[in-house]
Design a protein around this motif. Structure first.
Motif, PDB file in Angstrom:
ATOM      1  N   GLN A 109     -18.746  -4.342 -98.965  1.00 39.86           N
ATOM      2  CA  GLN A 109     -19.358  -4.277 -97.090  1.00 39.86           C
ATOM      3  C   GLN A 109     -18.135  -3.223 -96.294  1.00 39.86           C
ATOM      4  N   ARG A 110     -16.979  -4.268 -96.348  1.00 38.50           N
ATOM      5  CA  ARG A 110     -16.579  -3.458 -95.470  1.00 38.50           C
ATOM      6  C   ARG A 110     -16.371  -1.435 -95.571  1.00 38.50           C
ATOM      7  N   SER A 128     -19.934  -0.137 -94.957  1.00 39.54           N
ATOM      8  CA  SER A 128     -19.834   0.487 -93.621  1.00 39.54           C
ATOM      9  C   SER A 128     -19.405   1.549 -92.990  1.00 39.54           C
ATOM     10  N   ASN A 170     -22.490   3.880 -90.944  1.00 36.76           N
ATOM     11  CA  ASN A 170     -21.965   4.387 -90.153  1.00 36.76           C
ATOM     12  C   ASN A 170     -21.678   5.907 -89.667  1.00 36.76           C
TER      13      ASN A 170
END
Ligand code: FAD
Length: 491
Positions: free
Chosen positions: A323-324, A327, A331
């Motif tokens: 997920q990191r 992300s 973004n």
């Protein structure tokens, strides 16, 4: 168009709309309507005179009937996250927001479908499907906010579309209101439906053909495992070559995204996703499926990447790490917004082998226009998102950014690609369509629009350029190229 006098028109209209939806749901004071002046392409703005928020088909039909009689343009609006000005208001028209129609009408795990009102947020579909082990695959980076109605009208894509398809491949049925006020439905839950298949025509029609009021989507079994590989490269060319190598090895990753150094640096500053900021470019390659499938595919992906010039690799070992890493990519646009006062997000597509030449050309254009650009792309399908950084407060800078963007799109066409990947035409790419399509092709688009919307009240003058506009654009291009060839030393 023949309109009654403007002020009287507006007052009458407001009264009539209030009768349909109630006073709370008709916005007409500038402080209320200002928020609807643009979509996420904020350079194109028009504060609407009236915004109406209906709740249900009956109310929409009543509104359409009024607008049809008075020939008042209607701009349908979802969440307003569009990036080509599709939901930008039209001066003499109304904005029809579908935000209140946000109910999930049915979710049938056995049939693996969901029936949705148009204002349901993209992410809310997968959240509702998750307890049944299902998900809705198209996942635009704006999925926390954008609506299924907007997704249908832009044929939205996302990271997972390489493997699972675009909105078009995941929508079974669409229902809506035509500009005549009639209900129109197409598609169906069976694999084939009788009659002409108009679903592909309506998906991506940018609010120009009908107001979508209901969408039936296909849900897929949620993969039990997923891992992502983050690979660094010393040059853009090597990175683009590795993309081609993955695709030609017959693997279809669940995601295949590329970012250049300007993008990784901006993202790291913002999100700390763990990206290699010394690399000229990075690739994110995802695999999903059962644990065995994922482990086997990840091993293959690693081998291909190392054989094709990756200088270092990181594989996510936990869901939190995966997920990191994602992300950061998700973004990238907000990160651009931190590096410069404004950014102009382009959306062109080129054949995969042309990604490196296009990036080399963009680097030249950065010098030519004196503006920086960061690049993120859905590399698996050659869909590029150059983000041109500019400051709209500096006189002439927006005009340069716009010209820079047009030059990128024209290069996409020259390289065998197209001027839209997933963000649509809206008002932004009307001139580019003059270049991409012939007069005859555009004439067919106009005739199709006329079949659905003979009065041209649904999002008129968007999506398809008029013949006059294209003639004008042709003249400007000739003048610009004459100027460049006689003043080359100034560029
Ligand atoms: C940060 C960011 C990231 C993004 N990432 C992606 C991405 O990864 N992939 C991608 O494809 N897009 C992306 N987008 C663009 C945008 O989110 C999509 O185009 C999305 O589908 C728009 O949905 P919306 O609800 O905001 O629609 P809006 O912007 O409100 O409208 C889009 C168009 O659809 C029409 N419309 C909306 N609802 C209806 C309806 N019910 N009936 C008829 N017409 C309607 C409007 O008139 C307009 O022409 C991104 C945008 C942002 C700001």
């Amino acid at each position: 168009m023949n309109h009654p006098p403007d002020t009287m028109n507006a007052e009458d209209l407001i009264k009539a709309l209030i009768e349909i939806v109630g006073p709370e749901w008709v916005l007409h004071e500038p402080e209320e309507t200002r928020a609807y002046a643009s979509d996420a392409l904020t350079a194109y703005r028009e504060i609407p005179k009236v915004v109406v928020l209906p709740n249900g088909e009956e109310e929409i039909v009543a509104i359409v009937n009024i607008c049809q009689q008075r020939q008042i343009p209607i701009v349908p609006r979802g969440a307003g996250t569009g990036l080509s000005g599709g939901a930008r208001p039209i001066r003499e028209g109304i904005v029809l927001s579908l935000a209140r129609m946000n109910r999930i009408l049915a979710l049938d795990p056995e049939a693996a479908i969901a029936i949705l009102e148009p204002g349901v947020r993209n992410l809310a579909i997968s959240e509702a499907a998750s307890p049944h082990g299902l998900f809705y695959a198209p996942d635009p980076s704006s999925q926390i906010a954008c609506t299924i109605g907007g997704n249908v009208n832009e044929n939205a894509g996302g990271v997972h579309c390489l493997k699972y398809g675009l909105t078009l491949h995941n929508v079974l049925q669409v229902r809506g209101i035509l500009s005549s006020g009639e209900v129109f439905e197409c598609g169906g839950q069976a694999p084939d439906s009788p009659g002409l298949d108009l679903l592909p025509l309506l998906i991506g029609s940018e609010g120009m053909l009908m107001i979508v009021t209901e969408v039936t989507v296909r849900l897929l079994p949620r993969p039990t495992h997923a891992k992502v590989v983050m690979a660094s490269f010393d040059s853009i060319e090597t990175c683009a070559h590795a993309v081609a190598a993955i695709i030609s090895s017959c693997l279809i990753p669940a995601g295949l995204e590329m970012m250049d150094q300007a993008a990784t640096r901006a993202v790291e500053d913002f999100i700390q996703a763990g990206y290699d900021c010394e690399a000229a470019a990075i690739l994110l390659v995802e695999s999903d499926g059962s644990m065995t499938e994922v482990d086997e595919e990840i091993a293959q992906i690693k081998e291909i990447l190392l054989l094709n010039g990756s200088r270092s690799l990181v594989v996510s070992e936990t869901e939190e790490e995966r997920q990191r890493i994602w992300s950061g990519r998700k973004n990238a646009f907000p990160a651009a917004g931190r590096v410069a006062p404004e950014y102009y997000c382009m959306d062109g597509t080129v054949p995969r082998r042309q990604m490196a030449p296009l990036l080399a050309h963009i680097a030249q254009l950065e010098k030519h226009y004196g503006l920086r650009c960061m690049n993120v792309f859905h590399a698996g399908d050659g869909n590029m998102h150059p983000l041109i950084l500019f400051d709209g407060k500096i006189i002439g800078e927006w005009a340069r950014a716009e010209a820079f963007g047009n030059a990128i799109l024209e290069k996409c066409i020259e390289l065998g690609g197209t001027v839209t990947g997933e963000h649509g035409v809206g008002v932004e790419k009307l001139d580019s369509l003059c270049v991409q399509f012939t007069d005859a092709e555009r004439e067919v688009f106009h005739r199709l629009k006329e079949v659905f919307d003979p009065l041209r009240i649904l999002n008129p003058d968007k999506g398809i350029p008029s013949l006059r506009r294209c003639v004008e654009h042709g003249r400007k291009r000739v003048a610009a190229s004459d100027f460049q060839s006689t003043h080359l030393e100034h560029f």
